[in-house]
Design a protein around this motif. Structure first.
Motif, short mmCIF file in Angstrom:
data_model
loop_
_atom_site.label_atom_id
_atom_site.label_comp_id
_atom_site.label_asym_id
_atom_site.label_seq_id
_atom_site.Cartn_x
_atom_site.Cartn_y
_atom_site.Cartn_z
N HIS A 181 2.21 -3.98 6.09
CA HIS A 181 3.01 -3.95 7.32
C HIS A 181 3.17 -2.67 7.57
CE1 HIS A 181 6.38 -5.42 9.60
NE2 HIS A 181 7.14 -4.26 9.35
N LEU A 182 2.71 -2.28 8.90
CA LEU A 182 3.03 -1.15 9.57
C LEU A 182 4.32 -0.91 10.06
CD1 LEU A 182 -0.26 -1.39 11.65
CD2 LEU A 182 -0.04 -0.35 9.67
N LEU A 183 4.63 0.47 9.84
CA LEU A 183 6.08 0.94 10.14
C LEU A 183 5.86 2.07 11.07
CD1 LEU A 183 7.49 1.24 6.32
CD2 LEU A 183 7.87 -0.70 7.98
N PRO A 184 7.09 2.72 11.68
CA PRO A 184 7.10 3.72 12.43
C PRO A 184 6.37 5.01 12.01
CG PRO A 184 9.14 2.62 12.72
CD PRO A 184 8.34 2.07 11.46
N ASN A 185 5.82 5.87 12.85
CA ASN A 185 5.53 7.17 12.23
C ASN A 185 4.17 7.02 11.17
OD1 ASN A 185 7.46 8.38 13.83
ND2 ASN A 185 8.75 8.05 12.26
N ARG A 186 3.31 6.17 11.68
CA ARG A 186 2.20 6.03 10.82
C ARG A 186 2.42 5.45 9.10
NH1 ARG A 186 -2.72 10.03 12.45
NH2 ARG A 186 -2.49 9.57 14.86
N LEU A 187 3.55 5.19 8.95
CA LEU A 187 3.92 4.69 7.68
C LEU A 187 3.72 3.35 7.39
CD1 LEU A 187 7.40 6.57 7.09
CD2 LEU A 187 5.29 7.12 6.24
N PHE A 188 3.67 2.90 6.18
CA PHE A 188 3.17 1.38 5.88
C PHE A 188 3.72 1.00 4.77
CE2 PHE A 188 -0.48 3.68 4.36
CZ PHE A 188 -0.83 2.95 2.97
N SER A 189 3.79 -0.38 4.45
CA SER A 189 4.36 -0.83 2.97
C SER A 189 3.27 -1.75 2.66
CB SER A 189 5.78 -1.61 3.04
OG SER A 189 5.35 -2.58 3.93
N VAL A 190 3.15 -1.87 1.38
CA VAL A 190 1.68 -2.75 0.96
C VAL A 190 2.33 -3.58 -0.39
CG1 VAL A 190 0.92 -1.03 -0.39
CG2 VAL A 190 -0.61 -2.99 0.34
N TYR A 191 1.83 -5.10 -0.28
CA TYR A 191 2.18 -5.77 -1.47
C TYR A 191 0.85 -6.61 -1.91
CZ TYR A 191 3.65 -9.59 -4.23
OH TYR A 191 3.94 -10.62 -5.42
N ARG A 192 0.33 -6.29 -3.04
CA ARG A 192 -0.78 -6.64 -3.58
C ARG A 192 -0.66 -7.40 -4.94
NH1 ARG A 192 -6.26 -5.06 -5.92
NH2 ARG A 192 -4.91 -3.57 -6.96
N PRO A 193 -0.76 -8.83 -4.84
CA PRO A 193 -0.68 -9.52 -5.96
C PRO A 193 -2.25 -9.73 -6.70
CG PRO A 193 -0.01 -11.11 -4.36
CD PRO A 193 -0.22 -9.56 -3.80
N VAL A 194 -2.33 -9.98 -7.87
CA VAL A 194 -3.62 -10.09 -8.38
C VAL A 194 -3.59 -10.85 -9.55
CG1 VAL A 194 -5.90 -9.05 -9.44
CG2 VAL A 194 -4.62 -8.02 -7.62
N ILE A 195 -4.26 -11.90 -9.91
CA ILE A 195 -4.39 -12.91 -11.00
C ILE A 195 -5.89 -13.00 -11.52
CG2 ILE A 195 -4.46 -15.12 -9.86
CD1 ILE A 195 -2.55 -15.95 -12.32
N GLU A 196 -6.29 -12.89 -12.98
CA GLU A 196 -7.58 -12.95 -13.34
C GLU A 196 -7.50 -13.68 -14.67
OE1 GLU A 196 -10.61 -9.71 -15.47
OE2 GLU A 196 -9.68 -9.30 -13.55
N TRP A 197 -8.65 -14.86 -14.53
CA TRP A 197 -8.71 -15.72 -15.75
C TRP A 197 -9.91 -15.41 -16.36
CZ3 TRP A 197 -9.72 -21.47 -15.28
CH2 TRP A 197 -9.86 -22.12 -16.52
N ASN A 198 -10.33 -14.91 -17.51
CA ASN A 198 -11.62 -14.91 -18.12
C ASN A 198 -11.57 -15.77 -19.39
OD1 ASN A 198 -13.97 -13.96 -19.27
ND2 ASN A 198 -13.82 -12.06 -18.47
#
Length: 334
Positions: A181-198
């Motif tokens: 998600h882009l914020l003012p002044n070139r800032l941003f937030s990020v959310y990244r979920p990952v799930i792995e099954w081996n």
């Protein structure tokens, strides 16, 4: 790839793949005469594709598809070389004047404002090697992405199956999502979920199937934001949870990380993407690294070829496998 006479070593495969992609990258693009002129005077030659609301979609000869806001550039179409058409004009007027540059000679349909449609890619990579042992692998990847004015969403599904001397070595299914998600002044937030099954992993020499879940929440700054080049830097808080499926082994850790992401559009519809993250756990005083670099080129509207390098070392969870891999990918884009 498999040779009936001589086995290909990992080095030979890398050299062959790099040479193949280099030859494709040098193929010429179709000559066109439309010109995209930015506010600062920079000019890009290519073909005007369409107008989506307040966005002009332009296919540059050297950089592939570019999306530009109407008020950031103007277009000089092939059908009107003697008249520069400003994309800052009203949507109705711009679409009518630019109609001559659109294939078919008709004005593009009015696109409603909002996020662009979903785009995706299906990739496959196979491997067959014979030296001291016989190793085989198949890798399948599916990707979906969507961009809006201030949000970027991605989803990835990865499956990998490996055997050595007909014995299963790896049977991995991995899914991940990404929201920026882009914020003012070139800032941003990020959310990244990952799930792995081996279902066929080995930990300390013992067969240990596992499930690992990671949640990453971060904030960052983008020092470079251009239509054909972006670079983002950030810091994140990560929560790792791992469960061994055949033993009481459990891992729950909170880990800090720094990351860098970049995307560059190259000549001849090629693209270079990269994401690197360095993790550090103060709980166990340990650091690890995860890195992905991919070069891809669209050969047609739907077919692409790519070279992907992945590196993983000392991640703070159950995945104790350290590796570096280079893959040749063939993809279908939609």
């Amino acid at each position: 790839m498999r040779s009936a006479s001589k086995p290909l070593t990992g080095c030979h495969r890398c050299v062959f793949a790099a040479g193949l992609l280099s030859a494709w990258a040098l193929l010429p693009a179709n000559a066109t005469a439309d010109v995209l002129v930015f506010k600062d005077g920079d000019r890009v030659q290519g073909t005007l594709l369409r107008i989506e609301g307040e966005t002009v979609v332009f296919r540059a000869n050297r950089f592939g598809d570019i999306r530009v806001a109407r008020n950031d550039a103007k277009v000089i179409p092939e059908a009107a070389k003697d008249k520069a058409v400003s994309v800052r004009e009203t949507p109705e007027k711009s679409e009518e004047v630019l109609a001559g540059a659109i294939p078919g000679g008709t004005a593009p349909p009015r696109a409603r404002s909002g996020p662009r449609p979903w785009t995706g890619r299906l990739c496959v990579s196979t491997e067959a090697i014979q030296d001291a042992s016989e190793r085989r692998a198949i890798v399948l990847d599916a990707q979906l992405s969507r961009k809006a004015a201030s949000d970027q969403v991605k989803g990835d599904l990865h499956y990998e199956y490996r055997t050595q001397n007909s014995e299963k070595q790896n049977d991995e299914l991995k899914g991940s999502a990404y929201w920026k998600h882009l914020l003012p002044n070139r800032l941003f937030s990020v959310y990244r979920p990952v799930i792995e099954w081996n279902r066929n992993a080995h930990i300390n020499g013992a067969a240990t199937p596992y499930v690992v879940a990671q949640q990453e929440l971060g904030i960052g700054f983008s020092p470079i934001q251009r239509p054909n080049h972006t670079v983002s830097l950030g810091v994140s808080e990560n929560l790792f949870n791992g469960w061994a499926l055949n033993s009481p082994l459990r891992v729950h850790r909170r880990v800090e990380s720094v990351f860098v992401e970049s995307e560059v559009s190259l000549p001849w519809n090629a693209r270079l993407t990269q994401r690197s993250a360095v993790y550090h756990s103060f709980e166990i005083a340990s650091s690890g690294i995860e890195h992905t670099l991919e070069f891809s080129r669209k050969l047609t509207e739907t077919f692409s070829v790519g070279l992907q390098h992945q590196y993983q070392r000392n991640l703070p969870d159950l995945r104790l496998q350290n590796y570096g891999r280079l893959r040749l990918l063939f993809g279908y884009e939609f």
